[in-house]
Design an enzyme around this catalytic site. Structure first.
Site, short mmCIF file in Angstrom:
data_model
loop_
_atom_site.label_atom_id
_atom_site.label_comp_id
_atom_site.label_asym_id
_atom_site.label_seq_id
_atom_site.Cartn_x
_atom_site.Cartn_y
_atom_site.Cartn_z
N SER A 170 4.73 6.74 -0.55
CA SER A 170 4.66 7.99 -1.17
C SER A 170 5.42 9.02 -0.20
CB SER A 170 3.48 8.64 -1.65
OG SER A 170 3.41 10.03 -1.76
N TYR A 203 -5.52 10.33 -0.21
CA TYR A 203 -4.53 9.49 -0.74
C TYR A 203 -3.24 9.49 0.27
CZ TYR A 203 -0.11 9.49 -3.60
OH TYR A 203 1.06 9.02 -4.09
P1 NAD Z 1 1.43 6.80 -13.39
O1 NAD Z 1 -0.04 7.08 -13.48
O2 NAD Z 1 2.20 7.17 -14.37
O3 NAD Z 1 1.34 4.93 -13.70
C1 NAD Z 1 0.66 4.44 -12.73
C2 NAD Z 1 0.10 3.18 -13.57
O4 NAD Z 1 -0.94 2.49 -12.76
C3 NAD Z 1 -0.69 3.56 -14.90
O5 NAD Z 1 -0.34 2.89 -15.89
C4 NAD Z 1 -2.23 3.08 -14.54
O6 NAD Z 1 -2.97 2.51 -15.58
C5 NAD Z 1 -2.08 1.90 -13.46
N1 NAD Z 1 -3.08 1.80 -12.67
C6 NAD Z 1 -3.61 2.64 -12.16
N2 NAD Z 1 -4.84 2.21 -11.39
C7 NAD Z 1 -4.76 0.80 -11.52
C8 NAD Z 1 -5.53 -0.24 -11.15
N3 NAD Z 1 -6.74 -0.08 -10.34
N4 NAD Z 1 -5.24 -1.44 -11.53
C9 NAD Z 1 -4.11 -1.77 -12.48
N5 NAD Z 1 -3.36 -0.67 -12.68
C10 NAD Z 1 -3.51 0.53 -12.38
O7 NAD Z 1 1.93 7.05 -12.01
P2 NAD Z 1 3.37 6.97 -11.42
O8 NAD Z 1 3.38 8.54 -10.99
O9 NAD Z 1 4.36 6.19 -12.16
O10 NAD Z 1 2.90 6.24 -10.08
C11 NAD Z 1 3.34 4.91 -9.65
C12 NAD Z 1 3.22 5.04 -7.96
O11 NAD Z 1 4.16 5.65 -7.47
C13 NAD Z 1 2.10 5.02 -7.59
O12 NAD Z 1 1.53 4.21 -6.37
C14 NAD Z 1 2.09 6.35 -7.08
O13 NAD Z 1 0.97 6.93 -5.92
C15 NAD Z 1 3.28 6.64 -6.49
N6 NAD Z 1 3.88 7.78 -6.39
C16 NAD Z 1 4.13 8.56 -7.29
C17 NAD Z 1 4.54 9.93 -7.28
C18 NAD Z 1 4.81 10.99 -8.32
O14 NAD Z 1 5.12 12.14 -8.21
N7 NAD Z 1 4.45 10.87 -9.69
C19 NAD Z 1 5.34 10.15 -6.02
C20 NAD Z 1 5.17 9.34 -5.02
C21 NAD Z 1 4.52 8.09 -5.21
#
Ligand code: NAD
Length: 269
Positions: free
Chosen positions: A142, A155
């Site tokens: 991230s 986080y």
């Molecule tokens: P999201 O919540 O839309 O999708 C994440 C998915 O991971 C969900 O379907 C959830 O059910 C699944 N999940 C959560 N915990 C889990 C576990 N223990 N085992 C299996 N599955 C699990 O989130 P996103 O925004 O698509 O995030 C994806 C990745 O990107 C994450 O690692 C997040 O930290 C990172 N990220 C997101 C952003 C943002 O702005 N959305 C920015 C930087 C990094």
């Protein structure tokens, strides 16, 4: 690694970037083992795959459950015959409070999913990846993994852990067939706040540079796969992630103070 005709495992495939990564990989001719702990949303992803549905397998697994993760490679190989790549994307944010107010159950949950989840997945699949002619590990960190965001301190620590774990792994695997890529998304339009069980509406750590438009999950997925196919060491997703990287390198202290000034109104408590 070019993804056509390869078998790629995607964690967090039920939502956001994981869903879009799954659909984009299928469009590019890969087979996908889709992993999520949410069975209902994983089913939705498979429905969205439409005619490519026969190229996708579904695995309801919690990535922070080491035993369940250790059983995954054989399930993936049973479904597809091999495994060539993993994208460790599943992740959660923390409640938007200072460390002083953050309970240990939340701290452990975030570190177990975001950092241990990546460690378990990597250690479970690496022996199989080393046996392939070409293989790839992509880990999603991230923007909050390379500069501090108050209210998302644990986080950030988990994502900084993913950064150095991945970069160390890149070096360790340089003389093997396994390529490694670390991804730093900025703010991406997904439901991560709700999916993480965090009550407060956005902002999240990754919304910090709000003057920039959010990147769509679909665009983010394209950039991540492009980085994978070009064997990139690092991928910065979005102008916010690129700008904050420059700012933090220029002056870590000023970048940290700037972020505090942007976020202080939003800190609960
Ligand atoms: P999201 O919540 O839309 O999708 C994440 C998915 O991971 C969900 O379907 C959830 O059910 C699944 N999940 C959560 N915990 C889990 C576990 N223990 N085992 C299996 N599955 C699990 O989130 P996103 O925004 O698509 O995030 C994806 C990745 O990107 C994450 O690692 C997040 O930290 C990172 N990220 C997101 C952003 C943002 O702005 N959305 C920015 C930087 C990094």
């Amino acid at each position: 690694m070019k993804v056509a005709n390869k078998v790629v495992v995607v964690t967090g495939a039920g939502s956001g970037m994981g869903r879009e990564l799954t659909l984009a990989l299928l469009r590019k001719g890969a087979r996908v083992a889709a992993v999520d702990l949410n069975e209902a949303t994983l089913k939705e992803t498979i429905a969205l795959a439409g005619q490519s549905g026969d190229k996708i397998s579904s695995h309801v697994v919690n990535v922070s459950d080491r035993q369940a993760v250790e059983a995954l490679p054989s399930a993936v190989i049973a479904a597809h015959g091999a495994v060539d790549g993993i994208i460790n994307n599943a992740g959660i944010i923390q409640p938007f409070v200072r460390l002083n107010d953050l309970q240990y159950d939340a701290i452990e949950r975030v570190i177990n999913v975001n950092l241990y989840g990546v460690i378990y997945m990597t250690k479970a699949f690496l022996p199989y990846l080393l046996a392939r002619p070409a293989a790839h590990i992509v880990n999603i960190s991230s923007m909050g993994g390379f500069f501090p965001v108050p209210g998302q301190t644990v986080y950030g620590a988990s994502k900084a852990g993913v950064k150095l774990l991945t970069e160390g792994l890149y070096a360790e695997l340089l003389e093997t067939n396994v390529r490694v890529t670390i991804v730093f998304p900025g703010a991406i339009a997904t439901n991560i706040t709700q999916n993480s069980g965090v009550a407060i509406e956005r902002p999240t750590a990754d919304d910090a540079a709000q003057s920039f438009p959010m990147t769509s999950a679909e665009d983010a997925a394209e950039m991540i796969i492009d980085g994978m196919e070009r064997d990139r060491f690092q991928v910065y997703v979005g102008r916010d992630a690129k700008m904050m990287n420059l700012f933090y390198r220029f002056s870590p202290k000023r970048a940290t103070q700037f972020m505090y000034s942007r976020m202080k109104e939003l800190l609960q408590g």
